[in-house]
Enzyme design. Structure first.
Site, PDB file in Angstrom:
ATOM      1  N   SER A  21      37.887  33.887  39.628  1.00  0.00           N
ATOM      2  CA  SER A  21      39.031  33.615  38.755  1.00  0.00           C
ATOM      3  C   SER A  21      39.589  32.236  39.069  1.00  0.00           C
ATOM      4  O   SER A  21      39.527  31.780  40.219  1.00  0.00           O
ATOM      5  CB  SER A  21      40.125  34.670  38.963  1.00  0.00           C
TER       6      SER A  21
ATOM      7  N   TYR B 176      46.801  38.418  44.562  1.00  0.00           N
ATOM      8  CA  TYR B 176      45.563  38.459  43.782  1.00  0.00           C
ATOM      9  C   TYR B 176      44.784  37.155  43.935  1.00  0.00           C
ATOM     10  O   TYR B 176      43.563  37.163  44.174  1.00  0.00           O
ATOM     11  CB  TYR B 176      45.903  38.691  42.315  1.00  0.00           C
TER      12      TYR B 176
END
Length: 251
Positions: free
Chosen positions: A144, A157
């Site tokens: 990501s 995250y």
């Protein structure tokens, strides 16, 4: 085996209900993929995902798999590879978590880290070893852009994805020259069930767009894929913004 254009005949999706994973499977089935394993926690959603791919003409099987149950990874994944070669492994599992909640509940934060990083390291190494033993194949790892630089809004995250990204890059270097190809995919904000209800970030994308980028990356044997491609330039600039200024940016 893959054809001259990099299309796999067989696909293993770790995270069998992942919207990106399923979009990629649909795209590859439309080309050449005929055997698909969907690995995930047994559930009606996993069964429905398998049925949706069978309707496209593929031989689809579901496999019990839990990212957090690392002690079972070697045995369960090893059994799959024992049935025959797997051309492509897509590591697509992960959880977003809730930053506000997780900061106040360390065990919840640990679960995010263990799923996104520890579970991925375990499964990634098991698959890498078996791909190397069979002498060919690709491992695609969904990272990501959140891992490029920790942001106040989602640093739990983001840090887990940063670790995963570094691991996957190193694994790719370790496997260079073995016949095994490792590709890291860095999507931005993806419109999906995981992000439903969240404020949409600039340059948002879709599972289908990520799947298209994955297919193209496989054909080019890319090592890193950004989705959309413009994020590569954006994140390159953000990485070099001084921290006092970065804290004030609406990112």
């Amino acid at each position: 085996m893959k054809d001259a254009f990099g299309a796999p005949q067989s696909l293993l999706v770790l995270g069998g209900t992942s919207e990106i994973g399923l979009a990629t499977a649909r795209r590859l089935i439309a080309r050449r993929t005929r055997t698909v394993w969907l690995a995930g926690r047994p559930s009606p959603a996993l069964d429905e995902a398998a049925e949706s791919l069978r309707a496209l003409g593929a031989d689809v099987r579901t496999v019990p798999f839990d990212a957090l149950d690392t002690e079972t990874h070697e045995e369960r994944l090893g059994k799959l590879f024992a049935e025959g070669d797997i051309d492509l492994v897509l590591l697509a599992f992960g959880v977003l978590g809730d930053q506000t909640r997780d900061e106040a509940a360390p065990l919840a934060a640990v679960r995010v880290a263990q799923t996104n990083y520890t579970g991925a390291v375990s499964a990634g190494l098991v698959c890498a070893q078996t791909l190397q033993a069979q002498g060919h194949g690709s491992l695609v790892v969904l990272s990501s852009v959140a891992g490029e630089r920790a942001r106040r809004a989602n640093f739990i995250y983001g840090s887990s994805k940063a670790g995963l990204d570094a691991f996957a890059q190193g694994l790719g270097d370790a496997l260079h020259g073995t016949g095994v190809h490792v590709m890291v995919v860095r999507p931005g904000f993806v419109r999906s069930k995981m992000t439903e209800g969240l404020a949409e970030a600039p340059l948002a994308t879709t599972p289908e767009a990520v799947a298209t980028a994955i297919e193209l990356g496989l054909r080019r044997r890319s090592e890193t894929v950004w989705v959309p491609g413009a994020l590569r330039v954006v994140m390159s600039a953000l990485r070099h913004v001084p921290r006092p200024l970065f804290r004030r940016l609406p990112v």
